[in-house]
Design a protein around this motif. Structure first.
Motif, PDB file in Angstrom:
ATOM      1  N   LYS A 116     -11.159  11.958 -64.117  1.00 49.14           N
ATOM      2  CA  LYS A 116     -12.431  11.369 -63.700  1.00 49.14           C
ATOM      3  C   LYS A 116     -13.469  12.475 -63.600  1.00 49.14           C
ATOM      4  O   LYS A 116     -13.196  13.541 -63.042  1.00 49.14           O
ATOM      5  N   ILE A 117     -14.661  12.204 -64.141  1.00 51.68           N
ATOM      6  CA  ILE A 117     -15.706  13.216 -64.218  1.00 51.68           C
ATOM      7  C   ILE A 117     -16.977  12.688 -63.564  1.00 51.68           C
ATOM      8  O   ILE A 117     -17.366  11.541 -63.794  1.00 51.68           O
ATOM      9  N   ALA A 118     -17.620  13.529 -62.769  1.00 52.11           N
ATOM     10  CA  ALA A 118     -18.946  13.218 -62.225  1.00 52.11           C
ATOM     11  C   ALA A 118     -19.910  14.264 -62.765  1.00 52.11           C
ATOM     12  O   ALA A 118     -19.617  15.458 -62.752  1.00 52.11           O
ATOM     13  N   VAL A 119     -21.047  13.810 -63.265  1.00 55.02           N
ATOM     14  CA  VAL A 119     -22.091  14.701 -63.764  1.00 55.02           C
ATOM     15  C   VAL A 119     -23.255  14.622 -62.797  1.00 55.02           C
ATOM     16  O   VAL A 119     -23.777  13.540 -62.531  1.00 55.02           O
ATOM     17  N   ALA A 161     -18.485  10.366 -55.832  1.00 54.79           N
ATOM     18  CA  ALA A 161     -17.805  11.363 -56.666  1.00 54.79           C
ATOM     19  C   ALA A 161     -16.503  11.845 -56.039  1.00 54.79           C
ATOM     20  O   ALA A 161     -15.853  12.747 -56.565  1.00 54.79           O
ATOM     21  N   ALA A 162     -16.106  11.247 -54.925  1.00 53.96           N
ATOM     22  CA  ALA A 162     -14.935  11.722 -54.179  1.00 53.96           C
ATOM     23  C   ALA A 162     -13.646  11.690 -54.996  1.00 53.96           C
ATOM     24  O   ALA A 162     -12.739  12.486 -54.750  1.00 53.96           O
ATOM     25  N   LYS A 163     -13.545  10.809 -55.962  1.00 53.12           N
ATOM     26  CA  LYS A 163     -12.326  10.718 -56.764  1.00 53.12           C
ATOM     27  C   LYS A 163     -12.406  11.534 -58.050  1.00 53.12           C
ATOM     28  O   LYS A 163     -11.465  11.553 -58.836  1.00 53.12           O
ATOM     29  N   ALA A 164     -13.521  12.217 -58.269  1.00 52.68           N
ATOM     30  CA  ALA A 164     -13.688  12.989 -59.501  1.00 52.68           C
ATOM     31  C   ALA A 164     -12.796  14.229 -59.491  1.00 52.68           C
ATOM     32  O   ALA A 164     -12.656  14.905 -58.477  1.00 52.68           O
ATOM     33  N   ASP A 165     -12.205  14.484 -60.642  1.00 50.74           N
ATOM     34  CA  ASP A 165     -11.391  15.691 -60.830  1.00 50.74           C
ATOM     35  C   ASP A 165     -12.253  16.854 -61.299  1.00 50.74           C
ATOM     36  O   ASP A 165     -11.923  18.013 -61.074  1.00 50.74           O
ATOM     37  N   LEU A 166     -13.349  16.520 -61.983  1.00 49.33           N
ATOM     38  CA  LEU A 166     -14.268  17.522 -62.496  1.00 49.33           C
ATOM     39  C   LEU A 166     -15.691  17.107 -62.146  1.00 49.33           C
ATOM     40  O   LEU A 166     -16.087  15.965 -62.394  1.00 49.33           O
ATOM     41  N   ILE A 167     -16.435  18.034 -61.569  1.00 47.18           N
ATOM     42  CA  ILE A 167     -17.849  17.827 -61.264  1.00 47.18           C
ATOM     43  C   ILE A 167     -18.626  18.771 -62.170  1.00 47.18           C
ATOM     44  O   ILE A 167     -18.476  19.989 -62.078  1.00 47.18           O
ATOM     45  N   LEU A 168     -19.442  18.212 -63.047  1.00 41.95           N
ATOM     46  CA  LEU A 168     -20.263  19.010 -63.953  1.00 41.95           C
ATOM     47  C   LEU A 168     -21.671  19.102 -63.367  1.00 41.95           C
ATOM     48  O   LEU A 168     -22.340  18.082 -63.192  1.00 41.95           O
ATOM     49  N   GLY A 197     -24.546  18.532 -50.670  1.00 38.86           N
ATOM     50  CA  GLY A 197     -24.281  17.097 -50.677  1.00 38.86           C
ATOM     51  C   GLY A 197     -22.887  16.767 -51.169  1.00 38.86           C
ATOM     52  O   GLY A 197     -22.236  15.850 -50.676  1.00 38.86           O
ATOM     53  N   LEU A 198     -22.410  17.523 -52.142  1.00 41.23           N
ATOM     54  CA  LEU A 198     -21.098  17.260 -52.735  1.00 41.23           C
ATOM     55  C   LEU A 198     -19.928  17.759 -51.902  1.00 41.23           C
ATOM     56  O   LEU A 198     -18.877  17.128 -51.872  1.00 41.23           O
ATOM     57  N   ALA A 199     -20.062  18.916 -51.282  1.00 41.51           N
ATOM     58  CA  ALA A 199     -18.938  19.594 -50.625  1.00 41.51           C
ATOM     59  C   ALA A 199     -18.116  18.687 -49.715  1.00 41.51           C
ATOM     60  O   ALA A 199     -16.880  18.684 -49.810  1.00 41.51           O
ATOM     61  N   PRO A 200     -18.731  17.894 -48.828  1.00 43.93           N
ATOM     62  CA  PRO A 200     -17.908  17.059 -47.943  1.00 43.93           C
ATOM     63  C   PRO A 200     -17.138  15.962 -48.678  1.00 43.93           C
ATOM     64  O   PRO A 200     -16.137  15.476 -48.170  1.00 43.93           O
ATOM     65  N   THR A 255      -9.345  17.455 -52.864  1.00 40.32           N
ATOM     66  CA  THR A 255      -8.759  18.796 -52.795  1.00 40.32           C
ATOM     67  C   THR A 255      -8.501  19.420 -54.161  1.00 40.32           C
ATOM     68  O   THR A 255      -8.424  20.640 -54.274  1.00 40.32           O
ATOM     69  N   ASN A 256      -8.361  18.600 -55.200  1.00 39.05           N
ATOM     70  CA  ASN A 256      -8.078  19.127 -56.534  1.00 39.05           C
ATOM     71  C   ASN A 256      -9.312  19.233 -57.426  1.00 39.05           C
ATOM     72  O   ASN A 256      -9.196  19.672 -58.568  1.00 39.05           O
ATOM     73  N   ALA A 257     -10.457  18.821 -56.945  1.00 43.79           N
ATOM     74  CA  ALA A 257     -11.667  18.802 -57.775  1.00 43.79           C
ATOM     75  C   ALA A 257     -12.084  20.211 -58.174  1.00 43.79           C
ATOM     76  O   ALA A 257     -11.999  21.149 -57.383  1.00 43.79           O
ATOM     77  N   ARG A 258     -12.538  20.321 -59.410  1.00 40.71           N
ATOM     78  CA  ARG A 258     -13.107  21.567 -59.921  1.00 40.71           C
ATOM     79  C   ARG A 258     -14.572  21.311 -60.238  1.00 40.71           C
ATOM     80  O   ARG A 258     -14.956  20.219 -60.638  1.00 40.71           O
ATOM     81  N   ILE A 259     -15.376  22.363 -60.091  1.00 37.19           N
ATOM     82  CA  ILE A 259     -16.818  22.264 -60.322  1.00 37.19           C
ATOM     83  C   ILE A 259     -17.163  23.203 -61.463  1.00 37.19           C
ATOM     84  O   ILE A 259     -16.821  24.385 -61.424  1.00 37.19           O
TER      85      ILE A 259
END
Length: 185
Positions: A2-5, A66-73, A87-90, A94-98
């Motif tokens: 799952k990806i969030a942009v 975006a809480a379920k995203a594995d990758l945040i672009l 805004g994103l940090a909270p 635990t496995n998400a990468r930015i």
């Protein structure tokens, strides 16, 4: 995956559209609720060297989505990096990468400070895009995208997965052992 942009500018819309077209689950995050509503209604329209693409994608103004995203672009302007990260940090799992593909230097450092260095990747792209109006992008140039960990070795497997996903979406991508010199150049 799952990806969030984050950021509906030229690059954010370009990557969102092509990742969605390739079958990826992608969420576009915006801070402007009026623009987000417009993008939900109209979808994204890409024209230019890659042809024409019109695609509907989920759009939200809530970082919690975006809480379920594995990758945040991260595709916001550099001066908005700190606000986006806070805004994103909270909401990060635990496995998400930015991954930042932003122009300029210091973005990975800001993201690392707020979200944790072990989860931040940097990169550069030769994709060229111009935002003509909200959600309407001219794809003007194509080239290599290079990504890498900012905290050093040990993340090659995860980076290779993202490299493959981007390449399958039409953005030829490779992994660099050291990405900081590329960002500085």
């Amino acid at each position: 995956m799952k990806i969030a942009v984050v950021g509906p500018g030229a690059m954010g819309c370009l990557f969102t559209a092509f990742l969605a077209k390739s079958g990826r689950e992608v969420l576009l995050l915006d801070h402007d609720s009026e623009r987000a509503d417009l993008l939900k209604e109209k979808g994204l329209f890409i024209e230019g060297i890659s042809g024409e693409l019109k695609i509907a994608v989920p759009v939200s103004v809530s970082p919690d989505d975006a809480a379920k995203a594995d990758l945040i672009l991260i595709c916001v302007k550099s001066y908005n990096t700190r606000t986006a990260a806070m805004g994103l940090a909270p909401a990060l799992n635990t496995n998400a990468r930015i991954l930042t593909l932003q122009n300029g230097v210091g973005n990975a450092e800001v993201l690392s400070e707020i979200c944790g260095q072990d989860r931040v990747w940097g990169g550069v792209t030769s994709q060229g895009a111009t935002l003509l109006e909200p959600g309407h992008v001219r794809h003007a140039g194509s080239g290599q995208t290079i990504i890498g960990a900012v905290s050093g070795p040990g993340q090659e497997d995860h980076l290779s997965v993202v490299s493959d996903i981007f390449s399958q979406a039409g953005f030829p991508t490779t992994v660099a052992a050291e990405v900081e010199p590329l960002i500085w150049s």
